[in-house]
Write an enzyme that holds these catalytic residues in place. Structure first.
Site, PDB file in Angstrom:
ATOM      1  N   HIS A 156      -8.687 -18.076  -8.231  1.00  0.00           N
ATOM      2  CA  HIS A 156      -9.145 -18.866  -9.384  1.00  0.00           C
ATOM      3  C   HIS A 156      -7.958 -19.510 -10.108  1.00  0.00           C
ATOM      4  O   HIS A 156      -8.053 -19.796 -11.308  1.00  0.00           O
ATOM      5  CB  HIS A 156      -9.941 -18.006 -10.379  1.00  0.00           C
ATOM      6  CG  HIS A 156     -10.981 -17.142  -9.734  1.00  0.00           C
ATOM      7  ND1 HIS A 156     -12.273 -17.546  -9.535  1.00  0.00           N
ATOM      8  CD2 HIS A 156     -10.890 -15.887  -9.194  1.00  0.00           C
ATOM      9  CE1 HIS A 156     -12.956 -16.583  -8.933  1.00  0.00           C
ATOM     10  NE2 HIS A 156     -12.129 -15.571  -8.698  1.00  0.00           N
ATOM     11  N   SER A 277      10.083 -42.738 -12.238  1.00  0.00           N
ATOM     12  CA  SER A 277       9.147 -43.499 -13.060  1.00  0.00           C
ATOM     13  C   SER A 277       9.835 -44.770 -13.520  1.00  0.00           C
ATOM     14  O   SER A 277      11.029 -44.762 -13.825  1.00  0.00           O
ATOM     15  CB  SER A 277       8.736 -42.658 -14.266  1.00  0.00           C
ATOM     16  OG  SER A 277       8.273 -43.489 -15.309  1.00  0.00           O
ATOM     17  N   LYS A 283      11.724 -38.577 -15.169  1.00  0.00           N
ATOM     18  CA  LYS A 283      10.688 -38.160 -14.216  1.00  0.00           C
ATOM     19  C   LYS A 283      11.150 -38.084 -12.773  1.00  0.00           C
ATOM     20  O   LYS A 283      11.947 -38.888 -12.317  1.00  0.00           O
ATOM     21  CB  LYS A 283       9.486 -39.131 -14.280  1.00  0.00           C
ATOM     22  CG  LYS A 283       8.686 -39.090 -15.539  1.00  0.00           C
ATOM     23  CD  LYS A 283       8.081 -37.732 -15.867  1.00  0.00           C
ATOM     24  CE  LYS A 283       6.978 -37.355 -14.899  1.00  0.00           C
ATOM     25  NZ  LYS A 283       5.810 -38.244 -15.064  1.00  0.00           N
ATOM     26  N   GLU A 290       1.002 -36.365  -3.575  1.00  0.00           N
ATOM     27  CA  GLU A 290      -0.187 -36.963  -4.201  1.00  0.00           C
ATOM     28  C   GLU A 290      -0.894 -37.922  -3.249  1.00  0.00           C
ATOM     29  O   GLU A 290      -2.126 -37.955  -3.183  1.00  0.00           O
ATOM     30  CB  GLU A 290       0.222 -37.698  -5.479  1.00  0.00           C
ATOM     31  CG  GLU A 290       0.631 -36.743  -6.589  1.00  0.00           C
ATOM     32  CD  GLU A 290       1.253 -37.479  -7.762  1.00  0.00           C
ATOM     33  OE1 GLU A 290       0.700 -37.401  -8.856  1.00  0.00           O
ATOM     34  OE2 GLU A 290       2.292 -38.151  -7.573  1.00  0.00           O
TER      35      GLU A 290
END
Ligand code: ARG
Length: 460
Positions: A156, A277, A283, A290
């Site tokens: 979980h 970024s 970043k 992704e």
């Protein structure tokens, strides 16, 4: 415009028809397989006495010339080339004259394209398998390198029990082993030649389907011509295999994404495998992971799209079947690229072992061990669960260290405190297939053996 089928038609095809129906822009990818199929077909026609040996050799020479032109990029396509089959046959006829005009004897594009696509699938699914093996090798090597390092295991997405990092990495490795099995099963089933089925019903001419099947290296020949030209099960199966492989990659990718967050901090991405970024200077983003996660949506879409195309198609060939190629090509390309990117990403990432261990060494992660200690002393597990659960609740409510509560608890006491020591819980996972050092050592060996066997099987 003179098409293959102009005999029965008075006028040429409408521009819109050609624009809508051509498949050449994508099926030219089948060129090598189309040439292979044509060579086998021509040799079969000669064996049947339909072509003389001289005619056969003329056509084979023309096919060689076409292959050279295609390879050199000098093959001149013309507007009437609907698909790669049409283009090759047209050019062979230009080059070999009347003998070339015999190439398509007893053959239809229906059995031709089915043959081409099966040859293509056999080869390209093996390329996917090779890439899977490369990723598995990295997972194996990083598991070996991880040694006894451990991190929290989750259910979980809540911390549950510590597990070895090697165990976690191999979990992904085993899923990929099943993907290899599936690819192998799919290839075994698709290894049947449809050549000789003609348009749908076979031929009156002495074709030699078994001979051409053997010539092309197929394991068998079709038992039913209608099925041979209309069966695309193998494309659907391949798309499923690729979609599930993508799902597995997406699960691995999701963990890379989570682990590389500042909140987790378990994994550092190499510069070469992360992106920045345009606005936020600090970043470092896990775009590969992704996109692997995101592109899995396309893989699933390609599968469901083809199933929808196949649903309720009457026998035998229907032009709808031309819609099998683009999703298949797309899924293959997507998976091959994702595998390569994820392999490089995993090979180059840094595992932050101290952060992992610190996260896993929270006292509560030994809760199960405390309960199992009580069980070893004869207490029924349900009672032990309640005793430890109450201690955890008190520790949280009263802000008292669990270690102190364990020491004071009449059921546990000072003898049980060692269970909360760092690294103890994971060492106690000793059952076969479990997450501790003892079973994982054996598992690593089993995985290496499986990898070697799969390499042997796939010739990698
Ligand atoms: N381009 C077609 C396909 O991919 C080839 C078969 C065409 N056959 C036909 N009867 N129109 O399916």
């Amino acid at each position: 415009m003179s098409t293959l089928w102009h005999g029965r038609f008075e006028g040429g095809p409408a521009e819109e028809l050609m624009a809508f129906t051509v498949s050449l822009p994508f099926d030219s990818r089948l060129a090598v397989d189309d040439l292979a199929g044509s060579r086998a077909h021509v040799r079969g026609l000669a064996r049947g006495g339909i072509l003389t040996e001289a005619e056969r050799d003329d056509v084979l020479a023309a096919l060689d010339a076409v292959e050279a032109e295609l390879a050199a990029g000098t093959f001149a396509f013309v507007p009437s080339d609907e698909d790669i089959h049409t283009a090759v046959e047209r050019r062979v006829t230009e080059l070999a004259g009347p003998a070339g005009a015999k190439l398509h004897t007893g053959r239809s594009r229906n059995d031709q394209v089915a043959t081409d696509l099966r040859l293509f699938a056999k080869r390209e699914l093996a390329v996917v398998a090779e890439r899977v093996l490369a990723l598995q090798q990295v997972l194996h090597d990083r598991a070996v390198e991880a040694g006894d390092a451990y991190l929290p295991g989750y259910t979980h997405l809540q911390q549950a029990q510590p597990v070895l990092l090697a165990h976690h990495l191999l979990a992904h490795g085993w899923a990929l082993s099943r993907d290899l099995d599936r690819l192998g099963d799919t290839i075994r089933r698709l290894d049947v030649s449809p050549l000789g089925a003609g348009a749908l019903a076979g031929s009156s001419l002495p074709l030699d389907p078994a001979g051409t099947a053997a010539d092309l290296g197929f394991g068998g020949v079709f038992p039913n011509s209608l099925d041979a030209v209309s069966d695309r099960d193998f494309v659907a199966e391949a798309l499923f295999d690729l979609a599930l492989l993508g799902v597995h990659l997406s699960r691995l990718a999701e963990e890379v994404i989570l682990w590389s967050t500042e909140e987790f901090g378990f994994l550092g991405l190499a510069d070469a495998y992360s992106t920045g970024s345009s606005m936020l200077p600090q970043k470092k983003n896990p775009d590969i992971a992704e996109l692997t996660r995101g592109k899995t949506g396309r893989l699933i879409g390609n599968l469901t799209g083809l199933l929808a195309t196949l649903k309720a198609l009457p026998l035998a060939y229907n032009r709808d079947l031309q819609e099998d190629k683009e999703p298949f090509f797309d899924s293959l390309d997507t998976v091959v690229l994702a595998l390569a990117a994820m392999t490089g990403l995993l090979a180059s990432s840094t595992f932050r072992l101290d952060t992992m261990a610190a996260a896993a060494d929270t006292p509560t992660s030994a809760a199960t061990d405390l309960a199992e200690h009580l069980v070893a002393g004869g207490m029924p597990f349900r009672d032990a669960h309640a005793v430890v659960g109450a201690l955890v609740r008190r520790s949280l409510d009263e802000g008292v260290a669990l270690r102190d509560l364990v020491e004071q608890a009449p059921e546990l006491g000072p003898d049980a405190v060692f269970l909360l020591d760092r690294g103890t819980a994971v060492r106690r996972r000793t059952t076969p297939g479990g997450a501790g050092p003892e079973p994982v050592a054996g598992q690593l060996e089993a995985f290496a053996e499986r990898l070697a066997a799969d390499r042997g099987r796939w010739g990698g």
